[in-house]
Design an enzyme around this catalytic site. Structure first.
Site, PDB file in Angstrom:
ATOM      1  N   SER A 248       0.825  -1.205   0.000  1.00 53.52           N
ATOM      2  CA  SER A 248       0.000   0.000   0.000  1.00 53.52           C
ATOM      3  C   SER A 248       0.854   1.248   0.000  1.00 53.52           C
ATOM      4  CB  SER A 248      -0.923   0.004   1.216  1.00 53.52           C
ATOM      5  OG  SER A 248      -0.197   0.473   2.335  1.00 53.52           O
ATOM      6  N   LYS A 249       0.213   2.319  -0.430  1.00 56.07           N
ATOM      7  CA  LYS A 249       0.896   3.607  -0.497  1.00 56.07           C
ATOM      8  C   LYS A 249       1.372   4.019   0.882  1.00 56.07           C
ATOM      9  CE  LYS A 249      -2.773   5.256  -3.011  1.00 56.07           C
ATOM     10  NZ  LYS A 249      -3.582   6.166  -3.796  1.00 56.07           N
ATOM     11  N   ARG A 250       0.564   3.651   1.878  1.00 59.05           N
ATOM     12  CA  ARG A 250       0.863   4.114   3.230  1.00 59.05           C
ATOM     13  C   ARG A 250       2.226   3.642   3.712  1.00 59.05           C
ATOM     14  NH1 ARG A 250      -3.792   2.462   6.884  1.00 59.05           N
ATOM     15  NH2 ARG A 250      -4.593   1.862   4.838  1.00 59.05           N
TER      16      ARG A 250
END
Ligand code: GLU
Length: 475
Positions: A248-250
């Protein structure tokens, strides 16, 4: 069969990461395989998560990767606007229709009441406003009370649909909440907007992440309530970073752009992400985009998550690099050479020829050419070679002679090295080993002894050999 219409509906919240691109790719492949249309819709109603510039990144990434959309905000089409925030007016009208036929209702509950409800242990809204009389609703609307519109989910029974990957999905209506369709500011929620937009845009195959699998029954009730035909659904398992974490981007997991910067080729990225959740019947792994269109089929879509493996992507990339013509390799490498200052002044064409067969991704160029800038102080034990039976002493014996022939016979270096070995009783492998180490100070180099000397040029070669001799003598 009616024309297949699929869409990619990203929210502009930052870079387009690999999971998003995979969803777009499958939607593109499914549409193109069936001679249909692939549509881009930007879902930007959540203004708080909006990241400036991300819409442009979505456009450029899809185009760069070859996922050319037939309709979209910047290319137009008959079903626009393709940006959700520009479609505001449509939603309220449909929500009112649902209120009229009992599939939705006005809710005037205050924040305080909802908080109390939550505190009392309720896990979902209690349908309090569903039973308000028509007169009371009208009175309160007239009075200007703040309201939302909620979906009215049947209290009993269950809702079933068939996902094209997961099969029949049945959800007990009791488990579904009367979600908000229209917020107090008049804006639709995702839950409502996706249904209205997909219908109005003629989307008949909805392809998206598996996180929507269990809310889809709710969406289907909305289609039914509005008398619209339900679309087909294809839900995709996530791409994982490891067994327990989603990519994920996070977590800063790489975006398409990051991989391009690392020196992956776009064809290889697209090829690799196609394999993250799909496999071909014959287990082939290398596909151009057109081959993917031809081969892609839903029966190959996996029901379990896939794990992103950068090593595997490197391997796929190396297959594409090998296939490049010398010219194409050189042109592409030219974008990366400026990253390495010390390459200034070298014969980059020659370097490209040497690097081609050893490059998996283009930033390998850094590692492969490191010896050009890190020569001083290399480990003299590199002269030790068990196979050729050489050591530092061998280097001490040979280097004066090797310097001399480099000064005198640089144009015929290869033959001169062979002749030197024959004359002095050394094997060819021994001479070449000592020469290459003394010249580069590196265990592995993008070419053999003679090629390295050519790259360095005569005077630098002589300087380096002398420097090695000096160090060996002082050892
Ligand atoms: N905007 C939603 C997302 O980015 C789209 C989900 C869908 O495809 O319906 O997750």
């Amino acid at each position: 069969m009616e024309e297949v219409r699929t869409r990619f509906a990203p929210s502009p919240t930052g870079y387009l990461h690999i999971g998003g691109l995979r969803t777009a790719l499958y939607a593109y492949l499914f549409a193109k395989k069936n001679g249909g249309k692939f549509i881009l819709r930007i879902e930007d109603t959540d203004r708080e998560r909006y990241v400036p510039g991300s819409v442009e990144i979505i456009y450029s990434t899809l185009k760069d990767a070859g996922l050319i959309y037939d309709e979209g905000p910047d290319v137009g089409g008959d079903y626009g606007p393709y940006i959700q925030s520009e479609r505001k007016n449509a939603y309220l009208e449909y929500a009112k229709k649902l209120v009229e036929n009992g599939h939705a209702y006005y809710c005037f509950c205050t924040k305080e009441r909802l908080e109390q409800l939550h505190e009392s242990g309720a896990t979902k809204y209690d349908k309090h406003c569903a039973s308000l009389s028509k007169e009371e609703v009208e009175m309160r609307l007239k009075r200007g009370d703040s309201y939302v519109i909620r979906q009215n989910i049947p209290e009993n029974g269950s809702t079933t649909y068939t996902d094209m990957v997961f099969g029949d999905i049945t959800v007990d209506n009791k488990e579904l909440e009367d979600n908000i369709l229209i917020k107090s500011d008049g804006m639709p929620t995702y839950n409502f907007a996706n249904v209205v937009d997909d219908h109005l845009m003629g989307i008949n195959y909805v392809i998206r992440g598996v996180e929507y699998l269990s809310s889809t029954p709710k969406y289907n009730l909305l289609y039914d309530g509005l008398g619209w035909e339900r679309p087909h659904y294809i839900h995709l398992q996530p791409i994982m970073r490891d067994a327990t974490h989603k990519l994920s981007k996070r977590y800063g997991d790489a975006s398409y752009e990051d991989f391009i910067k690392k020196g992956f080729l776009k064809e290889a990225i697209v090829n690799y992400i196609a394999l993250l959740g799909w496999s071909s019947k014959d287990n082939t792994e290398k596909f151009t985009l057109n081959e993917l269109i031809d081969k892609f089929d839903l029966s190959g879509v996996s029901r379990s998550p896939s794990i992103f493996d950068e090593q595997k992507m490197r391997y796929i990339n190396s297959l594409y690099v090998k296939e490049m013509s010398e010219e194409a390799f050189h042109d592409y490498a030219m974008k990366f050479y400026p990253l390495y200052d010390y390459l200034k002044g070298y014969d980059l064409r020659l370097l490209s020829t040497l690097l081609h067969s050893r490059t998996e991704v283009f930033t390998d160029i850094g590692k492969l050419t490191e010896f050009l800038t890190h020569f001083d102080g290399y480990d003299l034990n590199l002269f030790v070679n068990a196979k050729w039976k050489t050591d530092i002493g061998t280097a001490g014996d040979m280097l004066s002679g090797l310097i001399e022939l480099t000064q005198n016979d640089f144009a015929d270096l290869h033959d001169a090295l062979i002749a030197y070995g024959e004359k002095n009783g050394y094997k060819k492998g021994q001479v070449l080993w000592i020469y290459r180490i003394a010249l580069t100070g590196a265990q592995s180099t993008p070419g053999g002894a003679v090629e390295m000397a050519q790259l360095l040029g005569q005077s630098e070669s002589v300087r380096r050999l002398k420097c090695s001799l000096e160090r060996v003598r002082n050892e």
